[in-house]
Scaffold this active site. Structure first.
Site, PDB file in Angstrom:
ATOM      1  CD  GLU A  63      -3.206  -0.296   0.395  1.00  0.00           C
ATOM      2  OE1 GLU A  63      -3.115   0.871  -0.051  1.00  0.00           O
ATOM      3  OE2 GLU A  63      -4.196  -1.006   0.198  1.00  0.00           O
ATOM      4  CG  ASP A  67      -5.725   7.906   6.954  1.00  0.00           C
ATOM      5  OD1 ASP A  67      -4.790   8.569   7.428  1.00  0.00           O
ATOM      6  OD2 ASP A  67      -6.918   8.275   7.003  1.00  0.00           O
ATOM      7  NE  ARG A 130       2.380  11.786 -10.248  1.00  0.00           N
ATOM      8  CZ  ARG A 130       1.271  11.437  -9.589  1.00  0.00           C
ATOM      9  NH1 ARG A 130       1.313  10.445  -8.739  1.00  0.00           N
ATOM     10  NH2 ARG A 130       0.144  12.074  -9.794  1.00  0.00           N
TER      11      ARG A 130
END
Length: 189
Positions: A63, A67, A130
């Protein structure tokens, strides 16, 4: 036959580095594509399921960010239905303090505070940052007001003009967050 969905862009950078960092184990990659979910519900729709048969195999679910744990809990159940021998979770980022569903994230790249606004290493704002080689925490109000406010990170993260590889700006000694995953049972150790 349809082409498989690409992995999320955030995960792509981490997954590529992680796959290269694993030694002595044959690595096969497969992807689950899910729909966006209703906030805090954990409800997702599988858009693309695994193509590999994972029955009796060791699986690491990778992942980008864990969260609340709601979506991950759903995905773990979905993968476990396929009968793997073992399923572990590896996360680039873990916001453990926001966890609603208790989950064991075995391999953690970076533990981050719940309110941190992060950029770099696949994470972006308005498609900027990014490709930074590190994850940086920034002031959200600043980047909302001026998306270019932190472009100086590029200058600070790469040697200027010599074409050399990026150097870590975190001071933690690892070249990428993927290099830190697996140091100790909780990742950074």
């Amino acid at each position: 036959m349809t082409a498989p969905a690409p992995p999320p862009r955030v995960l792509l950078v981490f997954l590529a580095d992680l796959a290269r960092a694993i030694r002595g184990v044959d690595v096969e990659l497969d992807f689950l594509a899910i729909s966006r979910y209703a906030p805090d519900s954990g409800r997702v729709r599988i858009l693309q399921d695994l193509a590999l048969d994972v029955a009796g195999r060791d699986v690491v679910l990778v992942e980008d960010l864990v969260d609340t744990g709601l979506t991950l809990a759903y995905l773990l159940g979905h993968v476990r239905e396929r009968g793997p021998r073992r399923v572990e979770v590896c996360a680039l980022l873990d916001r453990a303090e926001r966890r609603i569903v208790p989950l064991d994230v075995r391999y953690v790249g970076i533990e981050v505070p719940g309110d941190a606004f992060l950029l770099g290493y696949g994470l972006h704002f308005a498609e900027r940052y990014r490709n930074l080689p590190v994850v940086v925490a920034v002031d959200q109000a600043t980047v909302l007001a001026d998306p270019d406010a932190y472009l100086g990170f590029y200058r600070d993260s790469w040697p200027s003009g010599d074409g050399a590889a990026p150097r870590p700006a975190t001071g933690q000694g690892a070249a990428t967050p993927a290099d830190r995953v697996g140091r100790g049972p909780r990742g950074i150790g």
